[in-house]
Design a protein around this motif. Structure first.
Motif, short mmCIF file in Angstrom:
data_model
loop_
_atom_site.label_atom_id
_atom_site.label_comp_id
_atom_site.label_asym_id
_atom_site.label_seq_id
_atom_site.Cartn_x
_atom_site.Cartn_y
_atom_site.Cartn_z
N GLN A 185 32.61 116.61 122.05
CA GLN A 185 33.22 117.01 123.32
C GLN A 185 32.29 116.79 124.51
N SER A 186 30.99 116.78 124.25
CA SER A 186 30.02 116.53 125.33
C SER A 186 30.14 115.12 125.89
N LYS A 187 30.79 114.23 125.14
CA LYS A 187 30.96 112.84 125.57
C LYS A 187 32.30 112.60 126.27
N VAL A 188 33.17 113.60 126.28
CA VAL A 188 34.49 113.45 126.89
C VAL A 188 34.38 113.49 128.41
N VAL A 189 35.05 112.55 129.06
CA VAL A 189 35.05 112.47 130.53
C VAL A 189 36.48 112.24 131.04
N ASN A 190 36.68 112.45 132.31
CA ASN A 190 37.94 112.14 133.01
C ASN A 190 39.14 112.95 132.52
N LYS A 191 38.91 114.07 131.83
CA LYS A 191 40.04 114.83 131.29
C LYS A 191 40.98 115.30 132.41
N SER A 192 40.42 115.81 133.49
CA SER A 192 41.26 116.31 134.58
C SER A 192 42.04 115.16 135.23
N PHE A 193 41.42 114.00 135.34
CA PHE A 193 42.09 112.85 135.94
C PHE A 193 43.28 112.42 135.09
N TYR A 194 43.13 112.42 133.77
CA TYR A 194 44.25 112.09 132.88
C TYR A 194 45.32 113.18 132.92
N SER A 195 44.92 114.41 132.91
CA SER A 195 45.89 115.50 132.79
C SER A 195 46.76 115.64 134.04
N HIS A 196 46.26 115.20 135.19
CA HIS A 196 47.04 115.31 136.43
C HIS A 196 47.95 114.10 136.67
N ALA A 197 47.85 113.08 135.84
CA ALA A 197 48.72 111.91 135.99
C ALA A 197 50.16 112.29 135.67
N LYS A 198 51.10 111.66 136.35
CA LYS A 198 52.51 111.87 136.03
C LYS A 198 52.79 111.46 134.60
N LYS A 199 52.17 110.37 134.16
CA LYS A 199 52.32 109.89 132.79
C LYS A 199 51.09 109.08 132.43
N VAL A 200 50.66 109.20 131.18
CA VAL A 200 49.61 108.34 130.63
C VAL A 200 50.25 107.53 129.52
N LEU B 239 41.52 114.83 124.31
CA LEU B 239 41.95 115.44 125.57
C LEU B 239 42.92 116.60 125.40
N ASP B 240 43.76 116.56 124.36
CA ASP B 240 44.76 117.60 124.13
C ASP B 240 45.59 117.86 125.41
N ILE B 241 46.27 116.82 125.87
CA ILE B 241 47.12 116.93 127.05
C ILE B 241 48.54 116.54 126.68
N GLU B 242 49.51 116.90 127.52
CA GLU B 242 50.91 116.78 127.15
C GLU B 242 51.63 115.60 127.82
N ASN B 243 50.94 114.83 128.64
CA ASN B 243 51.62 113.77 129.40
C ASN B 243 51.37 112.37 128.83
N ILE B 244 50.92 112.29 127.57
CA ILE B 244 50.68 111.00 126.92
C ILE B 244 51.97 110.51 126.27
N GLU B 245 52.28 109.24 126.44
CA GLU B 245 53.45 108.62 125.81
C GLU B 245 53.05 107.26 125.26
N THR B 246 53.54 106.93 124.07
CA THR B 246 53.24 105.64 123.44
C THR B 246 54.31 104.61 123.77
N LEU B 247 53.88 103.45 124.24
CA LEU B 247 54.81 102.35 124.52
C LEU B 247 55.16 101.58 123.26
N GLY B 248 54.20 101.39 122.36
CA GLY B 248 54.47 100.73 121.09
C GLY B 248 53.89 99.35 120.94
N CYS B 249 53.39 98.76 122.02
CA CYS B 249 52.67 97.49 121.97
C CYS B 249 52.19 97.14 123.36
N THR B 250 51.39 96.10 123.47
CA THR B 250 50.96 95.61 124.78
C THR B 250 52.00 94.65 125.34
N GLN B 251 51.71 94.06 126.50
CA GLN B 251 52.74 93.28 127.20
C GLN B 251 52.43 91.78 127.17
N PHE B 252 53.47 91.00 126.88
CA PHE B 252 53.44 89.54 126.95
C PHE B 252 54.55 89.09 127.88
#
Length: 273
Positions: A102-117, A132-145
């Motif tokens: 956990q001492s290596k975790v950064v940017n948690k507040s920045f991620y948690s305040h995003a409308k969506k990650v 991070l244990d945040i609730e605004n993460i969503e999986t797209l399922g792949c990258t974009q081509f």
């Protein structure tokens, strides 16, 4: 029409990396949808200069701490997470089970305040949320081509393959070379080249040996190889290999599947703005 600013460290007119290529696809798609979109490099972003209704943030290592705080307090923003900027090393592969202290975790507040990650794969999202244990993460399922990229891959696809395997330059290509030599696998070590040339070059090989120095959120290269019908030798650091469809589809069938899948991811990003 909303004004959108798309922020990243680099764009595909500067660096032809996986993140930049994928960001380029998203940017082109949104512009074709009629979105009023401008791109701004993270290093040059200023809230006093750059105004928008919604911000889309990809790689942001150049973003100042003051700007991150401004976003949290004053802006609507979406993050498309393409690596692991929630740990200070940007590489959870350094740790057992991909879990950093956990001492290596950064940017948690920045991620948690995003409308969506938005994460690219389920394994990427799983690892991210264990930190991070945040609730605004969503999986797209792949990258974009882009469709042009799919068309080029389809055009380069060959049923008949060379007996050799290929290795692309990278930070752990020495491990790929060692594997091939230990197991007497015939291989070619390729030179760096432009994307179109790379696709054409690797299309003739039986397979690709790829080991990343970091955990790959998805890995365009591995997907490109699979769409070209190549076998893949890799390890547990490649996000797309955990997706249920990865072992199910290959070659032309995978191209067709991902064409639909990518369209869904782009529509989902668009719907959030």
């Amino acid at each position: 029409m909303k004004d959108i600013i798309y922020i990243s460290d680099f764009f595909d007119d500067e660096i032809i990396g996986g993140a930049e290529l994928s960001d380029g696809v998203v940017i082109k798609y949104l512009k074709e949808k009629g979105v009023n979109l401008k791109t701004v490099k993270s290093q040059t972003f200023s809230p006093n200069i750059h105004k928008a209704d919604v911000f889309i943030i990809s790689n942001f290592t150049g973003l100042s701490e003051e700007s991150k705080l401004w976003f949290q307090e004053s802006a609507t923003y979406i993050i498309i997470e393409r690596d692991q900027k929630y740990v200070d090393t940007r590489n959870t592969a350094m740790y057992d089970g991909f879990i950093a202290p956990q001492s290596k975790v950064v940017n948690k507040s920045f991620y948690s305040h995003a409308k969506k990650v938005f994460c690219l794969t389920h394994k990427q999202a799983e690892i991210m949320n264990m930190h991070l244990d945040i609730e605004n993460i969503e999986t797209l399922g792949c990258t974009q081509f882009s469709q042009d990229q799919f068309d080029h891959i389809r055009k380069m696809y060959k049923e008949k393959k060379d007996s050799k395997w290929c290795i692309v330059p990278g930070k752990r290509s020495n491990k790929a070379i060692q594997l091939c030599e230990t197991q007497s696998i015939p291989y070619d070590y390729l030179k760096n080249c432009k994307w179109n040339e790379l696709i054409e070059t690797i299309s003739s090989y039986q397979g690709i040996v790829f080991f990343s120095h970091a955990f790959e959120s998805c890995c365009r290269l591995v997907l490109e190889a699979r769409m070209l019908g190549l076998k893949v030798k890799t390890d547990n650091r490649v996000g797309c290999t955990y997706e249920e469809w990865f072992g199910k589809y290959k070659g032309i069938e995978l191209i067709s599947f991902l064409e639909t899948k990518v369209e869904e991811t782009l529509e989902r990003i668009y719907s959030e703005i």
